[in-house]
Design an enzyme around this catalytic site. Structure first.
Site, PDB file in Angstrom:
ATOM      1  N   GLY A 163     -14.333  56.527 137.061  1.00 40.52           N
ATOM      2  CA  GLY A 163     -15.337  55.586 136.579  1.00 40.52           C
ATOM      3  C   GLY A 163     -15.271  55.323 135.083  1.00 40.52           C
ATOM      4  O   GLY A 163     -14.363  55.791 134.385  1.00 40.52           O
ATOM      5  N   ASP A 213      -4.863  56.270 148.479  1.00 40.87           N
ATOM      6  CA  ASP A 213      -5.586  57.000 147.440  1.00 40.87           C
ATOM      7  C   ASP A 213      -6.793  57.711 148.073  1.00 40.87           C
ATOM      8  O   ASP A 213      -7.579  57.081 148.789  1.00 40.87           O
ATOM      9  CB  ASP A 213      -6.056  55.970 146.393  1.00 40.87           C
ATOM     10  CG  ASP A 213      -6.601  56.591 145.131  1.00 40.87           C
ATOM     11  OD1 ASP A 213      -6.227  57.739 144.821  1.00 40.87           O
ATOM     12  OD2 ASP A 213      -7.390  55.911 144.438  1.00 40.87           O
ATOM     13  N   ASN A 241      -3.386  57.850 137.502  1.00 36.45           N
ATOM     14  CA  ASN A 241      -4.177  56.885 138.276  1.00 36.45           C
ATOM     15  C   ASN A 241      -5.128  56.096 137.373  1.00 36.45           C
ATOM     16  O   ASN A 241      -5.932  56.709 136.643  1.00 36.45           O
ATOM     17  CB  ASN A 241      -5.042  57.639 139.295  1.00 36.45           C
ATOM     18  CG  ASN A 241      -4.254  58.147 140.471  1.00 36.45           C
ATOM     19  OD1 ASN A 241      -3.035  58.239 140.426  1.00 36.45           O
ATOM     20  ND2 ASN A 241      -4.958  58.469 141.541  1.00 36.45           N
TER      21      ASN A 241
END
Ligand code: G3H
Ligand code: 13P
Ligand code: ZN
Length: 331
Positions: free
Chosen positions: A191, A94, A276
């Site tokens: 986040g 990643d 993701n």
């Protein structure tokens, strides 16, 4: 001595992506840094019969040690057999930021890498991505590139605003680099604080509603490169019930807002075929651990708090596969 992912029974992402685009679902790409996370991911994906991409960031390599981490991943194929149902597993880097890092992963059993040149000037992004593709394809490893910049922190680079992917650039980028999939920027970010309350509106119950993703840009991109696999980073939904548990038991997650699940479901039905998710897993684990610490202050066996954290993570990922990504039953 290098090892090919094929010897380990892993698969690259190319075949999974074409099935996902045709089937109107997205493959889950879950990050892991430790034993409990990889256990939860694999258990959830076996129980929902979902293909999976297990991904390792540079931060994960620093935290857990690259050799230990990839050996953990190498056990994944045998572990799912032991769980009773074989699912396709991709081991993915990643946010790889250098050719050397991508090469090291390719030489050591990864079946897919991301080269993230999105912060570079356009021509430099192309040159770096192309170099990685050339090496990766010699080994039948798939490559994800990125165009556009997500707001927030990405690879230690802080971007205050989104730079949305420009549809006019995608044909040129994809054809000149040879990438197998393309990560785009349409309003997601990494986040747990993806939007400020000021950027949101409120519904009749006072619940904050974030601004919608830029599906218009996604549609333009799809028109330019029909059927080409698109990737969405920064796709945690930041479940408010879990945020509430964290805060109930002493945490301080303030203004934590994610991408609504219905929007991700809509994206998964389009050319978006890899989604993701990392932050939601972090929140689920933190909520479970804080609860144990608050309710059983005399507990000091790590299995007694990491175990519940693993269980919470597994339930979260089962829910994602079943109700958000639509990948359940695809393996
Ligand atoms: O995109 C970032 C992922 O959530 C990984 O985060 O770099 O803190 O491991 P990390
Ligand atoms: P989240 O922070 O939204 O979970 O995104 C994770 C990600 O994009 C990993 O590459
Ligand atoms: Zn990301």
């Amino acid at each position: 001595m290098s090892v090919s992912y094929k010897e380990l029974g892993l698969v690259n992402s190319r075949e999974l992506f074409s099935k996902a685009v045709a089937g109107g679902y997205a493959i889950p790409a879950y990050n892991f840094n430790n034993l409990e996370q990889i256990q939860a991911i694999l258990q959830a994906c076996v129980e929902t019969k979902s293909p999976v991409i297990i991904q390792v960031s540079s931060g994960a390599r620093k935290y857990a040690n690259a050799v230990l981490l990839r050996n953990l991943a190498k056990g994944a194929v045998e572990y799912v057999k032991e769980l009773g149902y074989e699912i396709p597993i991709v081991l993915h880097l990643d946010h790889g930021d250098t050719f050397e890092l991508c090469k090291d992963c390719i030489d050591n059993g990864f079946s897919s890498v991301m080269i993230d040149g999105s912060h570079l000037p356009y021509e430099e992004n192309i040159a770096l991505t192309k170099k990685v593709v050339e090496y990766a394809h010699l080994h039948d490893v798939s490559v994800e590139g990125e165009l556009g910049v997500l707001a927030g922190i990405e690879d230690d680079v802080v971007a205050e605003h989104h730079t949305y992917t420009k549809p006019d650039e995608v044909v040129d980028f994809v054809s000149r680099t040879g990438v197998d999939s393309l990560a785009i920027s349409i309003g997601t970010s990494h986040g747990a604080n993806k939007f400020t309350p000021e950027q949101c509106t409120r519904d009749e119950n006072g619940i904050l509603i974030p601004p919608p993703l830029r599906f218009d840009i996604l549609e333009e991109i799809e028109k330019r490169i029909p059927g080409f696999p698109i990737v969405l980073h920064g796709s945690s939904s930041v479940p408010q019930d879990m945020v509430a548990i964290v805060n109930q038991f002493g945490g301080k997650l303030k203004d934590a807002i994610g991408i609504p699940e219905e929007q991700l479901r809509r994206a998964a039905k389009s050319a978006v075929c890899k989604i993701n998710i990392d932050s939601d897993g972090r929140i689920a684990m933190t909520a479970a651990i804080r609860k144990v610490f608050a309710e059983k202050p005399s507990e000091f066996d790590p299995r007694k708090y990491l175990g519940p954290a693993r269980d919470a993570l597994k339930e979260l990922y089962k829910h994602k596969n079943l109700n958000v990504l639509g990948s359940a039953g695809a393996a």
